[in-house]
Scaffold this motif. Structure first.
Motif, PDB file in Angstrom:
ATOM      1  N   LEU A  98      90.360  20.458  32.419  1.00 48.03           N
ATOM      2  CA  LEU A  98      90.651  18.571  32.882  1.00 48.03           C
ATOM      3  C   LEU A  98      91.098  17.640  33.287  1.00 48.03           C
ATOM      4  O   LEU A  98      92.058  17.989  34.286  1.00 48.03           O
ATOM      5  CB  LEU A  98      91.843  18.870  31.024  1.00 48.03           C
ATOM      6  CG  LEU A  98      90.946  19.553  29.783  1.00 48.03           C
ATOM      7  CD1 LEU A  98      92.122  18.743  28.439  1.00 48.03           C
ATOM      8  CD2 LEU A  98      89.361  18.970  29.271  1.00 48.03           C
ATOM      9  N   GLN A  99      89.612  16.291  33.370  1.00 50.27           N
ATOM     10  CA  GLN A  99      90.327  14.664  34.096  1.00 50.27           C
ATOM     11  C   GLN A  99      90.453  14.253  32.996  1.00 50.27           C
ATOM     12  O   GLN A  99      89.612  13.836  32.059  1.00 50.27           O
ATOM     13  CB  GLN A  99      89.302  15.060  34.849  1.00 50.27           C
ATOM     14  CG  GLN A  99      89.778  13.470  35.409  1.00 50.27           C
ATOM     15  CD  GLN A  99      88.956  13.299  36.998  1.00 50.27           C
ATOM     16  OE1 GLN A  99      87.715  13.045  36.779  1.00 50.27           O
ATOM     17  NE2 GLN A  99      89.245  13.783  38.317  1.00 50.27           N
ATOM     18  N   TYR A 100      91.471  13.177  33.604  1.00 55.16           N
ATOM     19  CA  TYR A 100      91.585  11.609  32.260  1.00 55.16           C
ATOM     20  C   TYR A 100      91.128  10.573  33.361  1.00 55.16           C
ATOM     21  O   TYR A 100      91.942  11.225  34.105  1.00 55.16           O
ATOM     22  CB  TYR A 100      93.023  11.355  31.681  1.00 55.16           C
ATOM     23  CG  TYR A 100      92.929  10.095  31.172  1.00 55.16           C
ATOM     24  CD1 TYR A 100      92.903   9.350  30.675  1.00 55.16           C
ATOM     25  CD2 TYR A 100      93.935   9.454  32.057  1.00 55.16           C
ATOM     26  CE1 TYR A 100      92.626   8.345  29.826  1.00 55.16           C
ATOM     27  CE2 TYR A 100      94.243   8.330  31.729  1.00 55.16           C
ATOM     28  CZ  TYR A 100      93.624   8.119  30.778  1.00 55.16           C
ATOM     29  OH  TYR A 100      93.580   6.267  30.479  1.00 55.16           O
ATOM     30  N   ALA A 101      90.583   9.425  33.353  1.00 54.34           N
ATOM     31  CA  ALA A 101      90.003   8.135  34.123  1.00 54.34           C
ATOM     32  C   ALA A 101      90.306   7.424  33.513  1.00 54.34           C
ATOM     33  O   ALA A 101      89.838   7.004  32.353  1.00 54.34           O
ATOM     34  CB  ALA A 101      89.194   8.941  35.011  1.00 54.34           C
ATOM     35  N   LEU A 127      86.247  -1.917  31.772  1.00 52.99           N
ATOM     36  CA  LEU A 127      87.567  -1.161  31.242  1.00 52.99           C
ATOM     37  C   LEU A 127      87.080   0.239  31.190  1.00 52.99           C
ATOM     38  O   LEU A 127      85.546   0.127  30.338  1.00 52.99           O
ATOM     39  CB  LEU A 127      88.781  -1.816  30.374  1.00 52.99           C
ATOM     40  CG  LEU A 127      90.027  -0.032  30.114  1.00 52.99           C
ATOM     41  CD1 LEU A 127      90.788  -0.045  31.293  1.00 52.99           C
ATOM     42  CD2 LEU A 127      90.907  -0.640  29.532  1.00 52.99           C
ATOM     43  N   PHE A 128      87.426   1.213  31.691  1.00 48.34           N
ATOM     44  CA  PHE A 128      87.019   2.958  31.085  1.00 48.34           C
ATOM     45  C   PHE A 128      88.445   3.317  30.440  1.00 48.34           C
ATOM     46  O   PHE A 128      88.493   3.435  31.566  1.00 48.34           O
ATOM     47  CB  PHE A 128      85.713   3.481  32.315  1.00 48.34           C
ATOM     48  CG  PHE A 128      85.152   4.402  31.829  1.00 48.34           C
ATOM     49  CD1 PHE A 128      84.196   5.252  30.513  1.00 48.34           C
ATOM     50  CD2 PHE A 128      85.929   6.532  32.440  1.00 48.34           C
ATOM     51  CE1 PHE A 128      84.252   6.100  30.134  1.00 48.34           C
ATOM     52  CE2 PHE A 128      85.613   6.958  31.912  1.00 48.34           C
ATOM     53  CZ  PHE A 128      84.306   7.563  30.777  1.00 48.34           C
ATOM     54  N   ASN A 129      88.163   4.575  29.913  1.00 51.00           N
ATOM     55  CA  ASN A 129      88.602   5.317  29.687  1.00 51.00           C
ATOM     56  C   ASN A 129      88.540   6.271  29.115  1.00 51.00           C
ATOM     57  O   ASN A 129      87.613   6.426  28.355  1.00 51.00           O
ATOM     58  CB  ASN A 129      90.661   5.273  28.814  1.00 51.00           C
ATOM     59  CG  ASN A 129      91.055   4.178  28.935  1.00 51.00           C
ATOM     60  OD1 ASN A 129      92.144   4.145  30.020  1.00 51.00           O
ATOM     61  ND2 ASN A 129      91.036   2.573  28.851  1.00 51.00           N
ATOM     62  N   GLY A 130      88.488   8.290  29.744  1.00 55.45           N
ATOM     63  CA  GLY A 130      88.113   9.318  29.600  1.00 55.45           C
ATOM     64  C   GLY A 130      88.290  10.111  29.657  1.00 55.45           C
ATOM     65  O   GLY A 130      88.991   9.934  30.910  1.00 55.45           O
ATOM     66  N   VAL A 131      87.728  10.992  29.082  1.00 59.19           N
ATOM     67  CA  VAL A 131      88.602  12.418  29.266  1.00 59.19           C
ATOM     68  C   VAL A 131      86.974  13.527  29.460  1.00 59.19           C
ATOM     69  O   VAL A 131      86.819  13.620  28.411  1.00 59.19           O
ATOM     70  CB  VAL A 131      89.646  12.816  28.462  1.00 59.19           C
ATOM     71  CG1 VAL A 131      89.268  13.127  26.849  1.00 59.19           C
ATOM     72  CG2 VAL A 131      90.603  14.329  28.978  1.00 59.19           C
ATOM     73  N   GLY A 132      87.297  14.552  29.967  1.00 63.38           N
ATOM     74  CA  GLY A 132      86.590  15.924  29.787  1.00 63.38           C
ATOM     75  C   GLY A 132      86.866  16.443  31.612  1.00 63.38           C
ATOM     76  O   GLY A 132      87.632  16.872  31.739  1.00 63.38           O
ATOM     77  N   PRO A 133      85.813  18.020  31.038  1.00 70.24           N
ATOM     78  CA  PRO A 133      86.065  19.157  31.493  1.00 70.24           C
ATOM     79  C   PRO A 133      85.775  18.789  33.620  1.00 70.24           C
ATOM     80  O   PRO A 133      85.333  17.734  33.688  1.00 70.24           O
ATOM     81  CB  PRO A 133      85.143  19.927  31.348  1.00 70.24           C
ATOM     82  CG  PRO A 133      84.462  19.330  30.482  1.00 70.24           C
ATOM     83  CD  PRO A 133      84.925  18.080  29.888  1.00 70.24           C
ATOM     84  N   ARG A 134      86.170  19.406  33.825  1.00 72.62           N
ATOM     85  CA  ARG A 134      86.392  19.295  35.715  1.00 72.62           C
ATOM     86  C   ARG A 134      86.484  20.786  35.989  1.00 72.62           C
ATOM     87  O   ARG A 134      87.247  21.278  36.154  1.00 72.62           O
ATOM     88  CB  ARG A 134      87.746  18.813  35.452  1.00 72.62           C
ATOM     89  CG  ARG A 134      87.880  18.446  37.352  1.00 72.62           C
ATOM     90  CD  ARG A 134      89.069  17.715  37.639  1.00 72.62           C
ATOM     91  NE  ARG A 134      89.071  17.617  39.209  1.00 72.62           N
ATOM     92  CZ  ARG A 134      89.982  17.735  39.898  1.00 72.62           C
ATOM     93  NH1 ARG A 134      90.466  18.858  40.043  1.00 72.62           N
ATOM     94  NH2 ARG A 134      89.439  17.620  41.448  1.00 72.62           N
TER      95      ARG A 134
END
Length: 185
Positions: A98-101, A127-134
């Motif tokens: 997972l990655q959070y950015a 501003l962008f906040n996101g999470v997802g598969p990596r």
């Protein structure tokens, strides 16, 4: 005239936990960038300066321009990997996780006349906040005292984005209703 940010320092720190003698591991790392740049200029008497949306006679009073940009990037990765070795000096690691950015940007520009009676400016915050598969692959090659490392990865992030534009102006013209010049807005 543009604000053209040059390269800025960033860092990446991480921790890797090897799982027994299986060739598997779990990693967590954090990448951080925080950079700012600014630029200002003066227009000569035959020039005017102004924002891109106000070019023409309305902008003729503006002779001073200033711009500032601030970028901030943070990414945290948590992944599990499998090490593939060829028995030689090369090693390949396949990984997924997972990655959070969090990515933020602030762009500010200000324009004014020499006497300061006319001015306007705008500030854009996003501003962008996101999470997802990596997923990705890392390759390492050892040769004597040298260690060559390469990695590529991709992530599909889902999150929220916010954007805001603030505009300010000062005009020497009276706005009516007993407003005294200059008229800040």
């Amino acid at each position: 005239q543009d604000v053209d940010p040059q390269y800025g320092p960033a860092f990446d720190v991480g921790l890797q936990l090897l799982v027994g003698d299986t060739g598997n591991d779990v990693c967590v790392n954090w990448t951080h960038l925080n950079t700012t740049d600014e630029h200002s200029f003066f227009g000569d008497p035959t020039q005017f300066v102004g924002p891109i949306y106000e070019i023409g006679p309305d902008a003729s009073a503006f002779k001073l321009g200033r711009g500032r940009v601030h970028f901030e990037y943070d990414a945290v990765n948590l992944d599990a990997g499998v090490h593939l070795t060829s028995g030689g000096p090369a090693e390949v690691r396949l990984f997924g996780g997972l990655q959070y950015a969090c990515i933020s940007q602030n762009l500010a520009s200000n324009f004014q006349s020499y006497d300061g009676l006319s001015a306007n400016g705008n500030t854009i915050d996003s501003l962008f906040n996101g999470v997802g598969p990596r997923a990705g692959m890392q390759a390492q090659f050892f040769h004597g005292d040298f260690d060559f490392l390469g990695q590529f990865a991709g992530a599909a992030l889902i999150g929220t984005m916010q954007s805001r534009l603030d505009f300010t102006a000062i005009s020497p013209n009276q706005g009516g209703n007993n407003v005294v010049a200059p008229n800040p807005q």
